[in-house]
Design an enzyme around this catalytic site. Structure first.
Site, short mmCIF file in Angstrom:
data_model
loop_
_atom_site.label_atom_id
_atom_site.label_comp_id
_atom_site.label_asym_id
_atom_site.label_seq_id
_atom_site.Cartn_x
_atom_site.Cartn_y
_atom_site.Cartn_z
N ARG A 113 -9.82 -3.10 -9.88
CA ARG A 113 -10.79 -2.08 -10.27
C ARG A 113 -11.82 -2.55 -11.28
O ARG A 113 -12.98 -2.15 -11.23
CB ARG A 113 -10.05 -0.84 -10.78
CG ARG A 113 -9.33 -0.10 -9.65
CD ARG A 113 -8.31 0.87 -10.16
NE ARG A 113 -7.21 0.18 -10.84
CZ ARG A 113 -6.20 0.78 -11.43
NH1 ARG A 113 -6.14 2.09 -11.43
NH2 ARG A 113 -5.25 0.07 -12.02
N GLY A 161 -2.57 -5.84 -11.87
CA GLY A 161 -2.43 -4.51 -12.44
C GLY A 161 -2.95 -4.44 -13.85
O GLY A 161 -2.41 -5.06 -14.76
N CYS A 173 0.85 -1.20 0.00
CA CYS A 173 0.00 0.00 0.00
C CYS A 173 0.88 1.25 0.00
O CYS A 173 1.76 1.39 0.86
CB CYS A 173 -0.92 0.01 1.21
SG CYS A 173 -1.97 1.48 1.24
C1 LIG Z 1 -10.24 1.56 -3.86
C2 LIG Z 1 -9.01 0.68 -3.76
C3 LIG Z 1 -8.70 0.10 -2.55
C4 LIG Z 1 -7.57 -0.74 -2.44
N1 LIG Z 1 -7.30 -1.34 -1.24
C5 LIG Z 1 -6.28 -2.25 -1.16
C6 LIG Z 1 -6.07 -3.02 0.03
O1 LIG Z 1 -6.82 -2.94 1.01
N2 LIG Z 1 -5.00 -3.86 0.03
C7 LIG Z 1 -4.16 -4.01 -1.04
O2 LIG Z 1 -3.22 -4.81 -1.02
N3 LIG Z 1 -4.37 -3.31 -2.18
C8 LIG Z 1 -5.41 -2.46 -2.27
N4 LIG Z 1 -5.65 -1.82 -3.44
C9 LIG Z 1 -4.84 -2.14 -4.64
C10 LIG Z 1 -5.50 -3.26 -5.44
O3 LIG Z 1 -5.57 -4.46 -4.68
C11 LIG Z 1 -4.72 -3.54 -6.75
O4 LIG Z 1 -3.40 -3.88 -6.41
C12 LIG Z 1 -4.69 -2.33 -7.68
O5 LIG Z 1 -5.98 -1.74 -7.78
C13 LIG Z 1 -4.19 -2.72 -9.09
O6 LIG Z 1 -5.01 -3.71 -9.66
P1 LIG Z 1 -6.14 -3.34 -10.76
O7 LIG Z 1 -5.47 -2.64 -11.89
O8 LIG Z 1 -6.73 -4.67 -11.15
O9 LIG Z 1 -7.14 -2.44 -10.08
C14 LIG Z 1 -6.75 -0.97 -3.57
C15 LIG Z 1 -7.07 -0.36 -4.79
C16 LIG Z 1 -8.20 0.43 -4.89
C17 LIG Z 1 -8.54 1.04 -6.24
#
Ligand SMILES: Cc1cc2nc3c(=O)[nH]c(=O)nc-3n(C[C@H](O)[C@H](O)[C@H](O)COP(=O)(O)O)c2cc1C
Length: 319
Positions: A222, A200, A100
């Site tokens: 997302r 990602g 994070c």
């Molecule tokens: C609203 C939001 C909340 C997130 N909360 C967490 C979390 O609690 N723990 C974590 O490891 N990553 C968190 N992430 C990151 C996501 O798990 C992920 O790594 C990131 O969105 C990239 O993946 P994507 O392109 O499929 O969205 C969060 C992302 C978003 C957008």
């Protein structure tokens, strides 16, 4: 499948604060039961300090399994206390957040800060591995500013007994900017013995398959919040099954009603239904029902939700 091992590529719902609560996980598992669902991240220190609230945080239904509980923090003993509670409530695994990038998280030496504190990261994994029966995994990023330390960092975690790793293909410095780079994740997989999952910018079945490469699965964030039914399409692509038809209005309405029932549980309807508004705005757009947007943003109860779906059906029939 026995988390995190599988002969097939795994489809994982990413941990997302504010999204992947019990209700959302229930919906996604109803749509694609083969999904592995991660919880939102929970503070290990908070859980360790308030064990009486463990049931509220960790109780899961069979339909949600396998559920992986994600924890963040920095103190190995806090992690251990929280992880043991999660295990007691039947989680399939415990995942440690080392990715994070949020300012307030990193300022406390949590999340991505552990990328710069490898001894502590190793101590946390080693402590959990010593006492837990369920698998211990880590989700992290490519690195702090670049991916040059990724392989040695994860190799050291693997030496502590880590069971699997998920990499979001961006660095801490990038936050959410630019495109995710999966190339260092493929190189990491070649250097490790444990399962490696990529994360990602997986947006649909095509991008999942194109990104999978030599990895053991993909984690979707997302895209699932914009359209939870995309998980079915992504699953079909990963498992080389026939691509499913897009869901009908009735099917999606039934899904969101299930979500609402799970979100309400024994709590008041108002706040649970208000939380759904962000999803309902996307839902009306998806079915070209923009004239119902104001109604979607005012949903306050199950009755409002049912009225929205009835009006949507009527609009579709009239059109
Ligand atoms: C609203 C939001 C909340 C997130 N909360 C967490 C979390 O609690 N723990 C974590 O490891 N990553 C968190 N992430 C990151 C996501 O798990 C992920 O790594 C990131 O969105 C990239 O993946 P994507 O392109 O499929 O969205 C969060 C992302 C978003 C957008």
């Amino acid at each position: 499948m026995s988390w995190p091992l599988s002969s097939q590529p795994l489809l994982i719902l990413a941990p997302m604060d504010g999204y992947t609560d019990r209700a959302f996980r229930t919906l996604v598992k109803w749509i694609e039961p083969r999904t592995v669902a991660f919880t939102e991240f929970l503070s290990a220190a908070t859980v360790a300090a308030q064990p009486k609230l463990a049931a509220e945080w960790f109780a899961t239904t069979d339909a949600e399994q396998p559920v992986v509980v994600q924890l963040y923090g920095k103190d190995p003993q806090d992690f251990l206390r929280a992880a043991l509670l999660a295990e007691q409530y039947g989680c399939a695994g415990v995942d440690l957040n080392m990715g994070c990038p949020a300012k307030k998280v990193v300022a406390h030496q949590h999340g991505s800060a552990l990328l710069k504190n490898i001894d502590l990261a190793c101590a946390i994994v080693a402590t959990l591995k010593k006492h837990l029966r369920v698998p211990v995994t880590v989700k992290t990023r490519l690195g702090w500013e670049d991916a040059s330390h990724l392989i040695p960092f994860v190799q050291r975690l693997q030496d502590q007994g880590l069971d699997a790793i998920t990499i979001h293909g961006r660095t801490y410095a990038q936050k959410f900017q630019g495109e995710a780079d999966w190339r260092p994740i493929y190189a990491l997989k070649d250097a490790l013995n444990i399962p490696v999952f990529g994360n990602g910018d997986v947006m649909d079945g095509g991008s999942a398959l194109q990104k999978l490469g030599n990895l053991n699965g993909v984690m979707v964030g997302r895209a699932a919040t914009q359209d939870p039914w995309i998980m079915r399409e992504i699953g079909a692509a990963l498992w080389q099954e026939t691509s499913p038809l897009p869901p009908t209005l009735d099917e999606t309405a039934e899904g969101w009603l299930r979500f609402a029932r799970a979100a309400i549980g024994d709590r008041p309807e108002g706040p649970a239904c208000q939380r759904m508004r962000k999803f309902l705005i996307q839902w009306v757009r998806r079915f070209g029902l923009d004239h119902l947007r104001a109604q979607a943003t005012a949903v306050n109860s199950m009755a409002d939700l049912q009225a929205l779906f009835a009006d949507a059906r009527h609009s579709v029939v009239v059109v």
